[in-house]
Design an enzyme around this catalytic site. Structure first.
Site, mmCIF file in Angstrom:
data_model
loop_
_atom_site.group_PDB
_atom_site.id
_atom_site.type_symbol
_atom_site.label_atom_id
_atom_site.label_comp_id
_atom_site.label_asym_id
_atom_site.label_seq_id
_atom_site.Cartn_x
_atom_site.Cartn_y
_atom_site.Cartn_z
ATOM 1 C CB ALA A 122 35.836 4.319 -1.701
ATOM 2 C CG ASN A 190 38.329 11.672 -3.556
ATOM 3 O OD1 ASN A 190 38.343 12.778 -4.068
ATOM 4 N ND2 ASN A 190 39.424 10.942 -3.403
ATOM 5 C CG HIS A 220 35.120 5.211 4.226
ATOM 6 N ND1 HIS A 220 36.079 6.162 4.464
ATOM 7 C CD2 HIS A 220 35.515 4.588 3.095
ATOM 8 C CE1 HIS A 220 37.004 6.125 3.514
ATOM 9 N NE2 HIS A 220 36.685 5.173 2.674
HETATM 10 N N1 NAI Z 1 35.410 8.814 -5.269
HETATM 11 C C1 NAI Z 1 35.987 7.854 -4.561
HETATM 12 O O1 NAI Z 1 35.345 7.155 -3.777
HETATM 13 C C2 NAI Z 1 37.440 7.626 -4.709
HETATM 14 C C3 NAI Z 1 38.197 8.513 -5.403
HETATM 15 N N2 NAI Z 1 39.541 8.336 -5.546
HETATM 16 C C4 NAI Z 1 40.265 9.379 -6.282
HETATM 17 O O2 NAI Z 1 40.299 9.017 -7.659
HETATM 18 C C5 NAI Z 1 41.476 9.540 -8.272
HETATM 19 C C6 NAI Z 1 42.208 8.402 -8.976
HETATM 20 O O3 NAI Z 1 42.527 7.413 -8.020
HETATM 21 P P1 NAI Z 1 43.469 6.172 -8.370
HETATM 22 O O4 NAI Z 1 43.060 5.564 -9.642
HETATM 23 O O5 NAI Z 1 43.563 5.339 -7.159
HETATM 24 O O6 NAI Z 1 44.865 6.911 -8.566
HETATM 25 P P2 NAI Z 1 46.187 6.321 -9.229
HETATM 26 O O7 NAI Z 1 47.301 7.166 -8.732
HETATM 27 O O8 NAI Z 1 46.257 4.849 -9.066
HETATM 28 O O9 NAI Z 1 45.930 6.618 -10.777
HETATM 29 C C7 NAI Z 1 45.920 7.894 -11.327
HETATM 30 C C8 NAI Z 1 46.470 7.788 -12.732
HETATM 31 O O10 NAI Z 1 46.429 9.065 -13.355
HETATM 32 C C9 NAI Z 1 47.607 9.205 -14.127
HETATM 33 N N3 NAI Z 1 47.890 10.609 -14.393
HETATM 34 C C10 NAI Z 1 48.595 11.482 -13.657
HETATM 35 N N4 NAI Z 1 48.660 12.669 -14.278
HETATM 36 C C11 NAI Z 1 47.996 12.534 -15.439
HETATM 37 C C12 NAI Z 1 47.747 13.397 -16.537
HETATM 38 N N5 NAI Z 1 48.198 14.640 -16.544
HETATM 39 N N6 NAI Z 1 47.032 12.911 -17.584
HETATM 40 C C13 NAI Z 1 46.581 11.639 -17.588
HETATM 41 N N7 NAI Z 1 46.803 10.771 -16.575
HETATM 42 C C14 NAI Z 1 47.495 11.221 -15.510
HETATM 43 C C15 NAI Z 1 48.676 8.539 -13.290
HETATM 44 O O11 NAI Z 1 49.804 8.201 -14.052
HETATM 45 C C16 NAI Z 1 47.935 7.320 -12.769
HETATM 46 O O12 NAI Z 1 48.048 6.214 -13.631
HETATM 47 C C17 NAI Z 1 42.298 10.165 -7.151
HETATM 48 O O13 NAI Z 1 42.095 11.562 -7.117
HETATM 49 C C18 NAI Z 1 41.722 9.534 -5.902
HETATM 50 O O14 NAI Z 1 41.848 10.359 -4.763
HETATM 51 C C19 NAI Z 1 40.146 7.233 -5.039
HETATM 52 C C20 NAI Z 1 39.426 6.311 -4.332
HETATM 53 C C21 NAI Z 1 38.031 6.433 -4.073
HETATM 54 O O1 OAA Z 2 38.369 4.167 0.975
HETATM 55 C C1 OAA Z 2 38.817 4.310 -0.157
HETATM 56 O O2 OAA Z 2 38.940 3.364 -0.922
HETATM 57 C C2 OAA Z 2 39.255 5.631 -0.715
HETATM 58 C C3 OAA Z 2 38.865 6.763 0.083
HETATM 59 O O3 OAA Z 2 38.792 6.749 1.277
HETATM 60 C C4 OAA Z 2 38.574 7.957 -0.637
HETATM 61 O O4 OAA Z 2 39.033 8.179 -1.744
HETATM 62 O O5 OAA Z 2 37.828 8.766 -0.083
#
Ligand code: NAI
Ligand code: OAA
Length: 269
Positions: A122, A190, A220
């Site tokens: 992001a 993240n 951000h």
């Molecule tokens: N690197 C970056 O820039 C970003 C990272 N993130 C992170 O990415 C990760 C995923 O984010 P989102 O997709 O928005 O979350 P989300 O909550 O929409 O999706 C996560 C999915 O994982 C599933 N899940 C939960 N436990 C599980 C298990 N034991 N086995 C398999 N699946 C399981 C859930 O049911 C859900 O469908 C989060 O940790 C979030 O903080 C989010 C946004 C930006």
């Molecule tokens: O901005 C976003 O989409 C998510 C975010 O801040 C993060 O995961 O660090």
């Protein structure tokens, strides 16, 4: 001969499902072969229209693929990461904040031949931050502003008894380093973790988190003061419908990152 990599995804939420759909639609050099989900029935329904059905497997079994993308809650990060790294795969984490207290995994990857590729996610500008960090960097800061509802559930808020939903003016909720930010806001910063890894490390990277009633986007701003350049960059992310904490650009960024693994022409360092 064109190179093809098989891909597996942990989690079919805001990031994982979008990425899975994009891969199923067809990306040269990449083939989705496995996914893991918490709710199996929902996953089957979501995958029903796919042109090619990926296997629905447990988290550890994702390591059968060449590339393992983690797009699940930070709580299961370790299970996905360890299996992928022990199998010598390319591991692409979304929950980058969960990597900071587990940097020993980088040592393990060195031993097994695995690679850990942190996508820009992001955020923006990590190419420039990495370039600057090849030289001298005096400071790196990130200011994150989110609509208050996007911060709900963060452990830091519970620990400090902060009710973000009652906030009526932009309020600085947290100021500290990227390591502490990732502990206190595992689902929110993240981006700060990725910035820290690209630049000068989690202890020296300064993070401000604002609950901002005036923004509708996850915003951000990075500021870098380096011997080679001064960088000031802002990204305003449209929150995804499925998860307002996650910007819609995140699965797109991961897709772009995966394309870069096999593409003949790759732009940006
Ligand atoms: N690197 C970056 O820039 C970003 C990272 N993130 C992170 O990415 C990760 C995923 O984010 P989102 O997709 O928005 O979350 P989300 O909550 O929409 O999706 C996560 C999915 O994982 C599933 N899940 C939960 N436990 C599980 C298990 N034991 N086995 C398999 N699946 C399981 C859930 O049911 C859900 O469908 C989060 O940790 C979030 O903080 C989010 C946004 C930006
Ligand atoms: O901005 C976003 O989409 C998510 C975010 O801040 C993060 O995961 O660090």
């Amino acid at each position: 001969m064109a190179r093809e990599l098989t891909v597996a995804i942990a989690g079919l939420g805001a990031i994982g499902l979008h990425l899975a759909r994009a891969l199923d639609a067809g990306v040269e050099g990449l083939r989705l072969v496995a996914v893991s989900a918490r709710d199996q029935d929902k996953a089957r329904a979501n995958l029903a229209g796919f042109r090619s059905q990926p296997a629905l497997v447990g988290l550890a079994e994702l390591a059968q693929a060449d590339v393992v993308v983690e797009a699940a809650p930070a709580a299961v990060f370790e299970e996905v990461a360890v299996a992928a790294i022990e199998a010598g795969r390319i591991f692409v984490p979304s929950s980058v904040g969960a990597l900071l207290p587990r940097m020993h995994l980088v040592e393990r990857a060195r031993a097994t031949g695995a690679r850990i590729i942190v996508p820009t996610g992001a955020l923006l500008g990590l190419d420039a931050v990495r370039a600057a960090a090849e030289g001298e960097v005096a400071s790196v800061t990130i200011e994150t502003r989110k609509p208050p509802r996007g911060l709900v559930g963060a452990p830091y808020l519970d620990q400090h008894k902060i009710d973000v939903t009652s906030i009526t003016t932009p309020t600085l909720i947290f100021k500290g380093n990227a390591f502490d930010a990732a502990q206190g806001f595992p689902a929110n910063v993240n981006v700060a973790a990725a910035l820290a890894l690209a630049g000068i490390g989690p202890e020296r990277t300064t993070v401000q988190i604002w609950a901002d009633t005036t923004v509708t986007r996850n915003t951000h701003t990075i500021r870098v003061e380096a011997a080679s350049a001064r960088l000031t960059m802002t990204i305003e992310n449209v929150p995804s419908e499925e998860n307002p904490r996650t910007g819609k650009i995140t699965p797109l960024s991961i897709l772009a990152c995966l394309r870069g693994l096999t593409s003949t022409l790759k732009v940006g360092s």
